[in-house]
Every structure is written in C-alpha cells, then in structure tokens.
Enzyme design. Structure first.
Site, PDB file in Angstrom:
ATOM      1  N   ASP A  39      16.949  52.608   9.155  1.00  0.00           N
ATOM      2  CA  ASP A  39      15.940  53.597   9.521  1.00  0.00           C
ATOM      3  C   ASP A  39      16.451  54.348  10.750  1.00  0.00           C
ATOM      4  O   ASP A  39      17.564  54.858  10.737  1.00  0.00           O
ATOM      5  CB  ASP A  39      14.583  52.921   9.745  1.00  0.00           C
ATOM      6  CG  ASP A  39      13.469  53.883  10.095  1.00  0.00           C
ATOM      7  OD1 ASP A  39      12.980  54.578   9.199  1.00  0.00           O
ATOM      8  OD2 ASP A  39      13.087  53.941  11.284  1.00  0.00           O
ATOM      9  N   HIS A  50      11.718  51.143   1.514  1.00  0.00           N
ATOM     10  CA  HIS A  50      12.331  51.574   2.766  1.00  0.00           C
ATOM     11  C   HIS A  50      12.879  50.427   3.616  1.00  0.00           C
ATOM     12  O   HIS A  50      13.819  50.614   4.372  1.00  0.00           O
ATOM     13  CB  HIS A  50      11.294  52.346   3.595  1.00  0.00           C
ATOM     14  CG  HIS A  50      11.837  52.897   4.866  1.00  0.00           C
ATOM     15  ND1 HIS A  50      12.827  53.850   4.906  1.00  0.00           N
ATOM     16  CD2 HIS A  50      11.545  52.605   6.163  1.00  0.00           C
ATOM     17  CE1 HIS A  50      13.107  54.143   6.156  1.00  0.00           C
ATOM     18  NE2 HIS A  50      12.349  53.397   6.952  1.00  0.00           N
TER      19      HIS A  50
END
Length: 342
Positions: free
Chosen positions: A102, A304
């Site tokens: 991320d 994610h």
C-alpha cells in the site's frame, strides 16, 4: 533465533520509530501501508527469519507506536525515504531489501529510485511504481472520480481524522473487510468513493463476520498500536495523503528515473487499486520502469491486504525473489548499532 519479533525504538532523522525485528542475516525491511502498523507483517516474520534473513518492520513516521510530527509538511516522500535510509544505517547496515505494501510500496519504490546504493532490491505489494512521486495528484483524481474519491476526501484537515478515531476497532473492521477480496463489493473491484452528503465511515458498512484471515485479536492488536495518539491517532497517517501534490513538486527533478535494482510486484485481482485509471498500463510497463524485474504476480481472489489475505503465496514469492538475488555487499555489521530499547 527468537520465535516472536522483539520490539525496540530507533532514533532516525530527529524522530523515534518503533520497530519489530526477528532473525539474523541479510536485512529485509518491511514497510506497512494505511491504516496499518508493523503488525500487518505478522505472517512474514517467521518464514523469512527461518530462511536466514533479518526481518525488521517499523511503524512508519506518524503511525501507531512511532512518533507523530505535528507539522503536516513533515510527511513528504523525501522524509519517508529519508527515514528508510536512516533506519538501515541505525540498524548497523549499509544495504537492505525493501518491501512495501500500500503506501509502503511508493516509499519502497521511490527509495529504490533515489538510493539504489542502499536498496539492493525492492518489492511492492498492491501498488505498482508510479514514478517519480508515488501517486497521481489530487487534481487528477478529483477530475476522474470526483470530490468523494478517498484520496481527495482525505485532503480535508480534521475530517477523516475525527471519523476514523471515533471508534478505532470499528474503523479497522470496516476498512480491512471492505478492502478485502472477501467483500462482495470487490468482485469486481471499484474505486473507493464517499457518496455526496455521506461520511467516510458511514460509506463503509461494518461486517457481520470477519473473513477467515482476520480475527478480533488482530483488530485488538491494531487498536492497541494506535492507542497512544488518542484523537490524533490517524492524523499522522492521513498527512501522508496531504503531501501527494507536494511530492510531485519536490520530486519533479527525477522525472524519467526508473528502478535500477532487482524488483518484484505482487497484487490481487480484487484489489481496488486494480480498478484505478492507468493501472493496467502501469503493470504492462513494469519491465520498462524496472528492467531487472524478477516477476509480476497477480493473485486471484485476493483483495488489497495482500500479505495478510494470502500469506503463504506472498511468503513464497518473497522467498523466491530473495533467493535469486546476488549476495549483499560485504560491509554490514552485527546490526545492533544505534538501537535503543523502549
């Protein structure tokens, strides 16, 4: 070798970072993303340490148990890359393999771009290299997705800060589930948009049941990590987003630079990042940006939170990548220099 990570504090660039560490050998630095902490790498410590690596995961600047500078300007990518370089030095090393997920991925990619003498190899999870400044500008994302796009929404001082800090346990449940491959909203994935007139938290439903990879003990661990900053628990992390435009201004001189060191990319096909404009083109040009690319891996059904949702696959990809690297430069020390225990 200890069976669990040991925790300490390191002074870098005038601030104190909390780190978790396990194992001995070549240094592998693990950089978490938003809104996480060192704990997001809990499944990587043991396997990498057992394979002969020294694994260190900091709470990055402004996050969790690390110090949170008050000035929003103190969170640019130059500050964050500087923290990586200073941390490697403080650990008594000259080089490290840097792995980011991320927001940690742009920090890893940019640090590798700027300091290939220090980053001997780089891996990015979820976010591919968007060089030289890490992410698209808020102006560009506002034009494409509107004011409700989460990166634009986060630009408002104090707004998301208060929403996320009101009930941290609920915040972590909502964000971690909504971004996962287990959420029906990510099949297929779509950009994260706050509807007009709504709030960030209200736009993300709290799950009735956590997915199998996430437990209430995990939620409690994240909440404990963030407890020290009180109502400002998420202000440091959100200030990273508030420097996106500034990163483009500060790093414009590096336009056209690529990644000169061995590289790895791992993502999930249900990751919201995969739905963003231009990502397919970025993934298709990885070998141009990073000519020493080892592999580009996309995990089916993964959302994610790559290394948390699919630890076995991520660990296998990392160990394969590490195993193909040339040996580190022969000038590292025992690794104890510059570290003080909290």
């Amino acid at each position: 070798m200890t069976s669990t990570p040991r925790h300490s504090a390191v002074e870098v660039n005038g601030i104190t970072l909390h780190i978790a560490e396990q194992g001995e050998g070549p240094l592998v630095l693990l950089l978490h993303g938003f809104p996480e902490s060192w704990y997001s790498w809990r499944h990587q410590f043991g396997p990498l340490a057992e394979a002969g690596y020294r694994v260190v995961a900091p709470d990055q600047r402004g996050y969790a148990r690390s110090e949170q500078p008050g000035d929003p300007d103190a969170y640019s990518l130059l500050h964050l890359a500087g923290d990586v370089v200073a941390l490697i030095r403080a650990l008594g090393e000259e080089q490290a393999v840097v792995v980011g997920h991320d927001w940690g991925a742009p920090v890893a990619w940019v640090t590798a771009m700027l300091r290939p003498d220090v980053v001997r190899a780089v891996a990015g999870l979820s976010v591919p290299p968007v060089l030289p400044a890490g992410l698209a500008t808020p102006q560009a994302t506002r034009r494409r997705y509107g004011d409700g796009f989460y990166q634009v929404y986060f630009q408002q001082p104090g707004v998301a800060d208060a929403e996320l800090a009101r009930d941290p346990a609920s915040t972590f449940r909502r964000i971690l589930f909504s971004g996962s491959g287990d959420s029906p909203s990510n099949n297929p994935p779509s950009p994260w948009i706050v509807p007009d007139g709504s709030t960030l938290i209200d736009s993300i439903p709290e799950p009735r049941q956590l997915p199998g990879w996430l437990t209430e003990d995990d939620i409690d661990a994240f909440v404990r990590d963030y407890a020290g900053h009180g109502e400002r628990a998420f202000t440091g992390p959100l200030n990273w987003y508030r420097n996106i435009q500034r990163n483009h201004e500060l790093l414009t001189a590096f336009q056209g630079r690529g990644i000169d060191v061995p590289a790895l990319y791992v993502g999930g096909d249900r990751d919201m990042v995969m739905s963003l404009h231009g990502i397919k083109e970025l993934l298709g040009s990885l070998e141009t940006v990073a000519p020493k690319l080892h592999r580009s891996v996309v995990l089916p059904g993964c959302g994610h939170w790559t290394q948390q949702e699919r630890p076995a696959e991520v660990n296998a990809a990392l160990l394969d990548f590490l195993g193909h690297l040339p040996g580190p430069a022969d000038h590292s020390s025992s690794g104890s220099a510059g570290r003080s225990t909290r």
